[in-house]
Design a protein around this motif. Sequence first.
Motif, PDB file in Angstrom:
ATOM      1  N   THR A 214       0.856  -1.194   0.000  1.00  0.00           N
ATOM      2  CA  THR A 214       0.000   0.000   0.000  1.00  0.00           C
ATOM      3  C   THR A 214       0.887   1.238   0.000  1.00  0.00           C
ATOM      4  N   LYS A 215       0.669   2.102  -0.990  1.00  0.00           N
ATOM      5  CA  LYS A 215       1.527   3.287  -1.135  1.00  0.00           C
ATOM      6  C   LYS A 215       0.850   4.520  -0.509  1.00  0.00           C
ATOM      7  N   VAL A 216       1.687   5.337   0.122  1.00  0.00           N
ATOM      8  CA  VAL A 216       1.169   6.483   0.879  1.00  0.00           C
ATOM      9  C   VAL A 216       1.918   7.758   0.501  1.00  0.00           C
ATOM     10  N   ARG A 217       1.160   8.858   0.340  1.00  0.00           N
ATOM     11  CA  ARG A 217       1.765  10.193   0.213  1.00  0.00           C
ATOM     12  C   ARG A 217       1.201  11.051   1.321  1.00  0.00           C
ATOM     13  N   LEU A 218       2.066  11.841   1.950  1.00  0.00           N
ATOM     14  CA  LEU A 218       1.612  12.773   2.986  1.00  0.00           C
ATOM     15  C   LEU A 218       1.928  14.187   2.517  1.00  0.00           C
ATOM     16  N   VAL A 219       0.919  15.066   2.635  1.00  0.00           N
ATOM     17  CA  VAL A 219       1.029  16.410   2.076  1.00  0.00           C
ATOM     18  C   VAL A 219       0.589  17.434   3.123  1.00  0.00           C
ATOM     19  N   ALA A 220       1.338  18.537   3.200  1.00  0.00           N
ATOM     20  CA  ALA A 220       0.938  19.656   4.068  1.00  0.00           C
ATOM     21  C   ALA A 220       0.388  20.769   3.189  1.00  0.00           C
ATOM     22  N   ASP A 221      -0.778  21.303   3.582  1.00  0.00           N
ATOM     23  CA  ASP A 221      -1.408  22.371   2.799  1.00  0.00           C
ATOM     24  C   ASP A 221      -1.417  23.657   3.631  1.00  0.00           C
ATOM     25  N   PRO A 222      -0.742  24.719   3.145  1.00  0.00           N
ATOM     26  CA  PRO A 222      -0.657  25.950   3.941  1.00  0.00           C
ATOM     27  C   PRO A 222      -1.924  26.809   3.877  1.00  0.00           C
TER      28      PRO A 222
END
Length: 278
Positions: A214-222
Motif C-alpha cells: 500500500t503506497k502512501v503520500r503525505l502532504v501539508a497544505d498551507p
Amino acid sequence: MKSQTRLKVGIIGLGAIGGHVANCIEKGEAGNAELVALVCRNKEKYLTINKDQSSHFKSLITDDIEALFNAKPDIVIEAAGQESLNQYGITILEKGIDLLVSSIGLFTNDDILDAFTQTAEQSGAQMLLSAGALPALDWMSASSLSKVKKVFITQEKPVISWKGTHAEKLIDLDAITEPTCFFEGTAREAANIFPKSSNISAMLALATVGLDKTKVRLVADPISLIMNTLIEFDSEVGQLQLNCQGIPSPENPSTSTGVPLSIVKSIRNLSSPIHYGI
Ligand SMILES: NC(=O)C1=CN([C@@H]2O[C@H](COP(=O)(O)OP(=O)(O)OC[C@H]3O[C@@H](n4cnc5c(N)ncnc54)[C@H](O)[C@@H]3O)[C@@H](O)[C@H]2O)C=CC1
Ligand SMILES: O=C([O-])CC(=O)C(=O)O
C-alpha cells in the motif's frame, strides 16, 4: 456477544476521540451501551482542566487501569495512542474483553500484531480495528478478495495538523506557500514515522493488500483547513477513486471530526439487533 444485552463500555484516553465518544454514549446516541469506566493519564489534572465536560463523568473517571478491569467492561475503546495500546492491549484481551482500536499504526509491527491476535484467539476476545477516518473500507476490503493492482492513499492535511510531527524535520511548515508532499513510501513506513497521523493508511493496508504494497503520500497544505483523503484503488472487480474532505477536530487538529463518530457507529452496531453495512 448478544446484541440485545446492554453493552458495558470502557474507554482509555479522553482526548478528541475518547472524550467525544464518551459524551455520545452518555447522551444515549451510541445505541444500547453504557459507560463503566473512563481512563485518563492523571485524574486530578483531568478533572481540573475539563471541569465542565467531566462533571457528569466524575464517578467514572480513573487513572488506574485496574479500576477499569474492576468495572467489568464488555469492550474497551483505545483512544490514547500507540504507546498505551501496546501497554494495555494484551492484558485487555487476556481478560476476554473485546478491544476496539483507534491506533491501528501499532500493528505495522508484525510481531505485535501476531501477539495480539494469538492472545485474542486464546481468550475468545475480539480485536476490532476501527475504520476511523478511512472512507469506503467495506467496499475495498471486500474487493481485495479479488486480485488487486493498486492501493494508493494521499493524506493532505492543513499545516497545523503536521505541527509537532516528524514533518517538521522534513520541510519548513511555516515557509511553504503551496501544498507540499513531504513523504512518499509504504503504509508500514508511514505509520512508523507518523504514528498519530497514519492510522488510516495502516488500516487500509491491513484490510487490503498489506503494509508493504500500500503506497502512501503525505502532504501539508498551507491554505486549506480541510483534511483531504484521496484514494486510488484498482482491482479485478472494480476501481475506486475518492476524495473525502473531512473537518479537523477542534480539540486535536491532526484528527478528523469523523473519527469518534465512526466509533459511535461501531458501538451502535455491536449493541443493536441490526448491523448496517457489515
Ligand atoms: N483510526 C483513525 O482514523 C485515527 C486514529 N487516531 C489514533 O487515536 C489516538 C487518539 O487520538 P486523539 O483522541 O485525537 O488524541 P488526543 O491527543 O486528543 O487524545 C489522546 C488522549 O489520550 C490520553 N492518554 C495518553 N496515554 C494515556 C494512557 N496511558 N492512559 C490514559 N490516557 C492516556 C492523553 O492524555 C489524551 O487525553 C491517536 O494517538 C491515534 O493513534 C487518531 C486519528 C485518526
Ligand atoms: O483523522 C484523520 O484524518 C486520519 C488520521 O489522523 C490518521 O490516519 O491517523
